[in-house]
Design an enzyme around this catalytic site. Structure first.
Site: not given
Lengths: 267, 267, 267, 267
Positions: D151, D155
């Site tokens: 990601h 995040k």
């Protein structure tokens, strides 16, 4: 450094305006787009450059005392813009694709005789420039290579300009190493085209088009018992911005016409 | 060029024997393995070197007038073998892993004072050497990087030596470029270890172990709107052989101790 | 269960002999190969089935009281072998490729009337069967799909049988869902073939051939803002063995002709 | 069908507003966001729903006679919103993450006694739902499996909710097939954490965080001589929209609380 953007109303153009406006060492002084003159970019694209409006002609660059022009337009417009820049002594950073080779040579001549310089690249993503360079370096040591490029289904040309350029540079590196064409074993071709298109120099290129994808390229090299894969994924137009800003900052110190990001990255 | 193989009975050793025997410019003159002395390699491994038997001690290299020794044994044996080679003026090509840094330095001193040279590499796959080099070159231009290595479930150490070496070289390249540690945003770690191991220099390394896999490494670089992935897949021990033969052919012309395949590939 | 292997001297055949000999619940009782009659498989392939020699004709299966025959030969030989099996009541597990559709239908009739059954699959790797099945399941929910298969440079046909079969099943699933042909946006094709071969049903298939690769397939689905990729990598002929043994164990309970591994896996 | 959006001013919320407004069979009748009341969504997000303003309280759904509410807010707000929906008979489609298990159970009870239904999913990308389902189906047939999720560096939690859910479902499928924990061969762990985090059920999960990435997950299964990889790439928040619209259209016919997209896709 005072920067003007040509094609400021386009999708990449707006992104360039934003990136220039956000860079502390650069100033966005002109935004040119024939179709969108008078538009307030601040409102439509959230660009923080007070009072800036989109003008309709390139002469705005003179009025705004722009030192560098960034061009993301279409090939014929870009050609006219670049002649203008060479003539008026404004440095140019160009990401517009499809400019024919002979026009590039003409521009080379013009910028060699101008006080202004030009950086022209088909792909301003730094990762894509690294990919191409690494492919060139790997080519002499690996036995075979094929290129797979994957793009969204709105892209109408195939293969991509980046894939063709990679193929050309890999082919040149193979030839310089005396490797000749990569062998092709396929005899029994059930579906015509299944082995891809053969680029000048002999490299096979495969183009995938799918909804949802953005812009991706994977170069696969093979040798005894192993493979080496170099892949670039661009998820967003923002991927061009660091390369564009790098070129804006370096163009004044690169006399004549510079092709590709490579020289700016030191190779 | 007359070549002897140390660890000739092992899985890689046999493969080296075969590759040397098959190379027209090389001659396999000695095969040494303490545990398998007297074995007919021709019969067990299909190696075409008439009359060659596996001897039990390194002194066989003298009798056979070997010019180069290739060592794929275990660290303590390799260390003794290499001291012997430096002393007896036999060039050495070494793929044995796990030799401690201080022993490598000792060997460097010995080979600098010997008429023989040594090439020592943790991974003789040319594609792996290219991968490591490209990672080093990409590091200064990309904002972040993590390493994922994937191996068969028989491999007990983690992460692999190649991953650790890649991490070290990427970290050095980032530091040389003044980039400092890659940022780590993770605050809420639901599973300890999920973010991988942190190598010296700060690079995150993830090790996957699965039945069926062979030896794979993927290095993922990220920057604004894009990623660049460099992946090497070794499907077979045969992937080492071109690198081993390259080293055998070059070792005589590389004075002292050469670390890694890089210098042999021109970088 | 008593098993005979047809094509026992071939590369896959030897691997099957070894896998059967190693399975505690199976007994390797016959090995047939016209070209290698009289060979001691134990010596050339390390197979632990005392006294077993390679016979030259399929009648050996009768003498050895084989209950199941495994055939990895070539299409014409396999066809004759399978007719023989149906006639003599010996179950058959067949991985030979290239048997024409009409011959498969003939065999279906023969096995429906025989006390023996047949399992015929183009690819015995369980992972490949799962891939094909998942592609079929994903097809109705994703907007587009293309297939990339990658094989070693010794493979002369393109695309692979597995790729063609995947394309056929995905096309059928799309049609069943009323999706029609995936759209193809490409208009300006710089290199003929770059967009791959179009399989019956409209799916684009791309075939890569490179030294060092083994057998790989990647199916890429695209939909708004996303892609889904299903990839199978076979590193070794050993990847077929679990599927072959599964078929050997199940063939007696699957009346008639079973096509593909799917039904044996429960779908 | 009349739809209201809760969290309409957020990044996903705006995208939902746009998708609902663009769907010919749906009508965007209410947009709720406490922080942005009075904002003209048409102007800031180009949404074509004449006269629609952002209201500050959920009671707007009553006034606007919304039949379905879509919630992309934060866990505490979502919990209050969903209790309100159950009480007022408004169907709910919920993509807000982080709602604790016990709250989900409470909501299940409330919707079972309400005339309204609820569809709650951690990930509305249809491709992600397919990935999870395929992993569940593959688990019984493959010897080992690990999960790698990648990601963007914004995040903060790791591993992702989707990875944890995949791990849980794969572990359940392995257990149902009597497979027990996947074996872990690693003994010599040079870097703590290199082998990833161990999810409940024993599956190893690796989380990569890099600038430029969006939301990606790769599940790698291994078995003799092969691997099977299932990968989902989300390039954009738009990837959620088809799943959200699917849920909006189906929620009225799914009594009680439905967890995940699976049941809506027919599995």
């Amino acid at each position: 450094m005072r920067v003007g953007v040509l094609g400021a109303g386009g999708r990449v153009g707006r992104e360039v305006c934003r990136a220039v406006a956000d860079a502390p060492d650069l100033e966005l002084v002109a935004a040119v787009d024939p179709g969108m003159a008078g538009i307030d970019l601040r409102q439509v694209a959230g660009i923080d450059a007070p009072g800036l409006q989109v003008a309709s002609t390139i002469d705005e660059l003179v009025r705004a005392e722009a030192e560098v022009a960034v061009d993301f337009t279409v090939a014929p417009a870009a050609l006219a813009n670049l002649r203008w820049c060479a003539q008026h002594g404004v440095h140019a950073v160009v990401g517009t694709t499809g400019i024919p080779d002979e026009a590039v040579e003409e521009l080379r001549g013009r910028f060699e005789q101008s006080s202004a310089n030009c950086v022209l690249a088909a792909n301003f993503a730094i990762g894509a420039a690294l990919m191409t360079r690494f492919c060139e370096l790997a080519a002499p040591f690996m036995d075979g290579v094929e290129i797979i490029e994957l793009h969204h289904d709105g892209k109408r040309d195939a293969p991509s300009g980046t894939a063709l350029q990679t193929a050309a540079r890999v082919a040149a590196a193979r030839e310089a190493a005396g490797l000749g064409w990569p062998p092709d074993p396929t005899e029994d071709l059930v579906l015509p085209g299944a082995r891809g298109g053969r680029a000048p120099g002999g490299i096979r290129v495969h183009a995938v088009r799918l909804p949802g994808l953005v812009a991706h390229q994977e170069v696969v090299f093979g040798a005894v018992g192993q493979s080496l894969t170099i892949r670039h994924d661009a998820y967003d137009r923002s991927s061009f911005m660091p390369g564009v800003l790098l070129a804006v900052r370096q163009v004044a110190s690169r006399p004549g016409l510079t092709l590709g990001l490579g020289p700016l990255l030191g190779f």
